[in-house]
Design a protein around this motif. Structure first.
Motif, mmCIF file in Angstrom:
data_model
loop_
_atom_site.group_PDB
_atom_site.id
_atom_site.type_symbol
_atom_site.label_atom_id
_atom_site.label_comp_id
_atom_site.label_asym_id
_atom_site.label_seq_id
_atom_site.Cartn_x
_atom_site.Cartn_y
_atom_site.Cartn_z
ATOM 1 N N LEU A 1 8.378 45.428 61.087
ATOM 2 C CA LEU A 1 8.905 46.764 61.322
ATOM 3 C C LEU A 1 10.426 46.759 61.160
ATOM 4 C CD1 LEU A 1 6.904 47.745 64.522
ATOM 5 C CD2 LEU A 1 6.428 48.405 62.175
ATOM 6 N N CYS B 1 11.364 55.256 65.587
ATOM 7 C CA CYS B 1 10.330 56.269 65.837
ATOM 8 C C CYS B 1 9.365 55.806 66.928
ATOM 9 C CB CYS B 1 9.556 56.570 64.561
ATOM 10 S SG CYS B 1 10.479 57.535 63.369
ATOM 11 N N LEU B 2 9.020 54.535 66.902
ATOM 12 C CA LEU B 2 8.140 54.001 67.931
ATOM 13 C C LEU B 2 8.795 54.116 69.300
ATOM 14 C CD1 LEU B 2 5.805 51.108 67.778
ATOM 15 C CD2 LEU B 2 7.529 50.965 69.535
ATOM 16 N N LYS C 1 9.168 43.167 66.575
ATOM 17 C CA LYS C 1 9.588 43.953 65.413
ATOM 18 C C LYS C 1 9.573 43.094 64.155
ATOM 19 C CE LYS C 1 13.937 44.807 64.910
ATOM 20 N NZ LYS C 1 15.305 45.330 64.988
ATOM 21 N N ARG D 1 -0.438 47.353 68.118
ATOM 22 C CA ARG D 1 -0.324 47.219 66.667
ATOM 23 C C ARG D 1 -0.594 45.799 66.186
ATOM 24 N NH1 ARG D 1 2.296 51.518 68.063
ATOM 25 N NH2 ARG D 1 2.799 53.195 66.629
ATOM 26 N N ARG E 1 12.310 48.010 58.969
ATOM 27 C CA ARG E 1 12.956 49.238 58.499
ATOM 28 C C ARG E 1 13.524 49.989 59.677
ATOM 29 N NH1 ARG E 1 8.377 51.802 55.420
ATOM 30 N NH2 ARG E 1 9.192 53.567 56.581
ATOM 31 N N THR F 1 11.281 52.972 61.369
ATOM 32 C CA THR F 1 9.968 52.653 61.942
ATOM 33 C C THR F 1 10.066 52.294 63.415
ATOM 34 O OG1 THR F 1 9.380 51.778 59.778
ATOM 35 C CG2 THR F 1 7.910 51.278 61.595
ATOM 36 N N THR F 2 10.953 51.376 63.735
ATOM 37 C CA THR F 2 11.101 50.951 65.123
ATOM 38 C C THR F 2 11.688 52.061 65.972
ATOM 39 O OG1 THR F 2 11.492 48.726 64.312
ATOM 40 C CG2 THR F 2 12.038 49.146 66.594
#
Length: 98
Positions: A32, A40-41, A27, A70, A34, A37-38
């Protein structure tokens, strides 16, 4: 221009705590940081779970695989000598007044 050094490949850990640590490293490396973002993943990989501590071992491995897709690369820590340390102590013992 910086020349990339060779990176030793390290297999991912097989326990949940090690995978969670690795996800946090990924992360930060993938920027990532924020909150959404993490989360949601993780929600996409699992069935709506947004915390890495709630994921099963298989879901943690899927999340790590998504991070690798990614661009995250799992590498071992460099094993070298510390800078500025020659391994020899100064004459006179342990630094005491003697």
């Amino acid at each position: 221009m910086r020349i990339p050094r060779k990176v030793k490949w390290k297999p991912p850990p097989k326990n949940a705590a090690g995978l969670i640590k690795l996800l946090h490293v990924a992360k930060s490396k993938l920027l990532l940081a924020r909150w959404g973002t993490t989360r949601c993943l993780l929600a996409n990989v699992s069935q709506g779970k947004t915390s890495s501590t709630k994921l099963s071992l298989e879901e943690l491995e899927l999340a790590l695989r998504a991070m690798k897709a990614r661009g995250f690369v799992v590498a071992a820590k460099p094993q070298g000598r510390r800078r500025g340390y020659s391994g020899v102590r100064a004459a006179g013992g342990y630094g005491g007044a003697g």
